[in-house]
Design an enzyme around this catalytic site. Structure first.
Site, PDB file in Angstrom:
ATOM      1  N   ARG A  51      -1.096  26.677  22.588  1.00  0.00           N
ATOM      2  CA  ARG A  51       0.080  26.666  21.672  1.00  0.00           C
ATOM      3  C   ARG A  51      -0.138  27.400  20.591  1.00  0.00           C
ATOM      4  NH1 ARG A  51      -0.857  22.705  24.610  1.00  0.00           N
ATOM      5  NH2 ARG A  51      -2.844  22.997  23.989  1.00  0.00           N
ATOM      6  N   THR A  52      -1.119  27.333  19.750  1.00  0.00           N
ATOM      7  CA  THR A  52      -0.845  27.954  18.307  1.00  0.00           C
ATOM      8  C   THR A  52      -0.594  29.499  18.381  1.00  0.00           C
ATOM      9  OG1 THR A  52      -2.330  26.385  17.650  1.00  0.00           O
ATOM     10  CG2 THR A  52      -2.073  28.105  15.917  1.00  0.00           C
ATOM     11  N   LYS A  80     -20.108  44.262  19.192  1.00  0.00           N
ATOM     12  CA  LYS A  80     -20.976  45.296  18.871  1.00  0.00           C
ATOM     13  C   LYS A  80     -21.702  45.356  17.539  1.00  0.00           C
ATOM     14  CE  LYS A  80     -17.691  48.497  20.816  1.00  0.00           C
ATOM     15  NZ  LYS A  80     -16.598  49.361  20.564  1.00  0.00           N
ATOM     16  N   ARG A 101      -7.482  32.184  14.119  1.00  0.00           N
ATOM     17  CA  ARG A 101      -8.423  31.232  14.423  1.00  0.00           C
ATOM     18  C   ARG A 101      -9.595  31.622  14.253  1.00  0.00           C
ATOM     19  NH1 ARG A 101      -6.743  26.817  18.759  1.00  0.00           N
ATOM     20  NH2 ARG A 101      -5.375  26.095  17.201  1.00  0.00           N
ATOM     21  N   HIS A 129      -5.914  22.779   9.623  1.00  0.00           N
ATOM     22  CA  HIS A 129      -5.214  23.165  10.897  1.00  0.00           C
ATOM     23  C   HIS A 129      -3.770  23.313   9.927  1.00  0.00           C
ATOM     24  CE1 HIS A 129      -3.447  24.870  14.344  1.00  0.00           C
ATOM     25  NE2 HIS A 129      -3.959  24.251  15.204  1.00  0.00           N
TER      26      HIS A 129
HETATM   27  N1   CP Z   1      -2.630  21.989  18.852  1.00  0.00           N
HETATM   28  C1   CP Z   1      -3.471  23.263  19.222  1.00  0.00           C
HETATM   29  O1   CP Z   1      -4.044  23.754  18.241  1.00  0.00           O
HETATM   30  O2   CP Z   1      -3.386  23.680  20.308  1.00  0.00           O
HETATM   31  P1   CP Z   1      -3.977  25.129  20.806  1.00  0.00           P
HETATM   32  O3   CP Z   1      -5.605  24.710  20.558  1.00  0.00           O
HETATM   33  O4   CP Z   1      -3.632  25.158  22.223  1.00  0.00           O
HETATM   34  O5   CP Z   1      -3.735  26.249  20.107  1.00  0.00           O
END
Ligand code: CP
Length: 315
Positions: A51-52, A80, A101, A129
């Protein structure tokens, strides 16, 4: 460096959160625009995501930007030995903004301190998050008509779930009462409880998870047990099936109650609930597109006024 990075939602005031919700509303009315034409958005995902990453990339595409990046760090020169610092410095040569992320807590903060372009934290370990929180706030606002004075029940992995930690910090502006429902092993960590006390956020801890316990909820926020954060897999197996939401547990739910989940779901919400009017998690994920359009624009100094006055809408 001094940029418009988003590292933690806690840095935002109530006024700023309401402003971003207004912007998300504008994008929901008209998601396709040319506000980012000529811009390049980089998405660096050192941890898996559906999703993110895809909603950030969709947000960029729908606003006219182009996207570069990776979904798997194994295909990068990190294999590397290239450091995070050097990776960020390289990508900032190519992109106007970086969505990242990372599995390390604090990685986004570190990146924001060295990057000449804004960093949007798309999740750093078990810590924060913030873009998820923005879409959670938007979803709560849309379904409840307000963010104020709500009863919010957080269920599941409150120890490792970064979405619930971010949500606590954002909701402190709105006089919530939180209910923490988790197994002993996955309770809300003490520093987060202290955060609540310091910020006058009421919370009640429960171990029972049944129709009576959740009857007072406005928002029932389910979470997955975060298998990837356990050092001992036996400990994960011990707790993973403790708190599962079944259809019959909704028998006493308030009419306005909505079930949220940041997703992915493993088995913590029974599939029979998906068609129930209380279920809102798929719409919540859709709201992520509009919230992330707002976050990218805000980081690139495109204002709510710019969005409202934008005449270049693509229908
Ligand atoms: N909610 C969320 O962070 O989903 P993903 O890990 O799929 O990005």
């Amino acid at each position: 460096m001094e940029t418009n990075s988003l590292v933690a939602i806690a840095n935002h005031s109530r006024q700023k959160l309401e402003y971003l919700i207004r912007m998300a509303e504008e994008f929901e009315k008209h998601p396709n625009r040319n506000l980012l034409r000529g811009k390049v958005v980089a998405t660096l995902f050192f941890e898996p995501s559906t999703r993110t990453r895809l909603s950030f990339e969709t947000a960029a595409c729908r606003l006219g930007a182009r996207v570069i990046g990776f979904a798997d760090p194994k295909v990068t020169s990190g294999t590397k030995g290239e450091t995070l610092k050097d990776t960020i410095m390289m990508v900032s040569n190519y992109a106007d903004i970086i969505v990242m992320r990372h599995y390390l807590e604090g990685a986004a903060l570190y990146a924001s301190e060295i990057s000449p372009v804004p960093i949007l934290n798309a999740g750093d370990g078990a810590n924060q998050h913030p873009s998820q929180t923005m879409l959670d706030l938007y979803s709560i606002y849309k379904t409840q008509g307000t963010l104020d004075d709500l009863q919010i029940y957080l269920v599941g992995d409150l120890k490792y779930g970064r979405t619930v930690h971010s949500l606590l910090t954002a909701m402190r502006h709105f006089n919530p009462t939180f209910h923490f429902i988790s197994p002993q092993e996955l309770r809300m960590p003490e520093p987060w409880k202290q955060y609540c006390r310091d910020n006058h956020v009421r919370f009640i801890e429960h171990e029972d998870f049944d129709a009576d316990t959740i009857a007072g909820a406005d928002i029932l926020y389910m979470t997955r047990v975060q298998k990837e954060r356990f050092a001992d897999i036996a400990e994960y197996e011990h707790v993973k099936d403790r708190y599962l939401l079944k259809l019959d547990m909704l028998s006493r739910a308030k009419e306005n109650m909505k079930i949220l989940h940041p997703l992915p779901r493993v088995n913590e919400i029974e599939y029979a609930i998906d068609d129930n009017p209380h279920a809102y998690y798929f719409q919540q994920a859709r709201n992520g597109l509009f919230a992330r359009e707002a976050l990218i624009c805000d980081a690139l100094n495109i204002t709510l006024e710019d969005v409202v006055n934008d005449k270049n809408i693509i229908l």
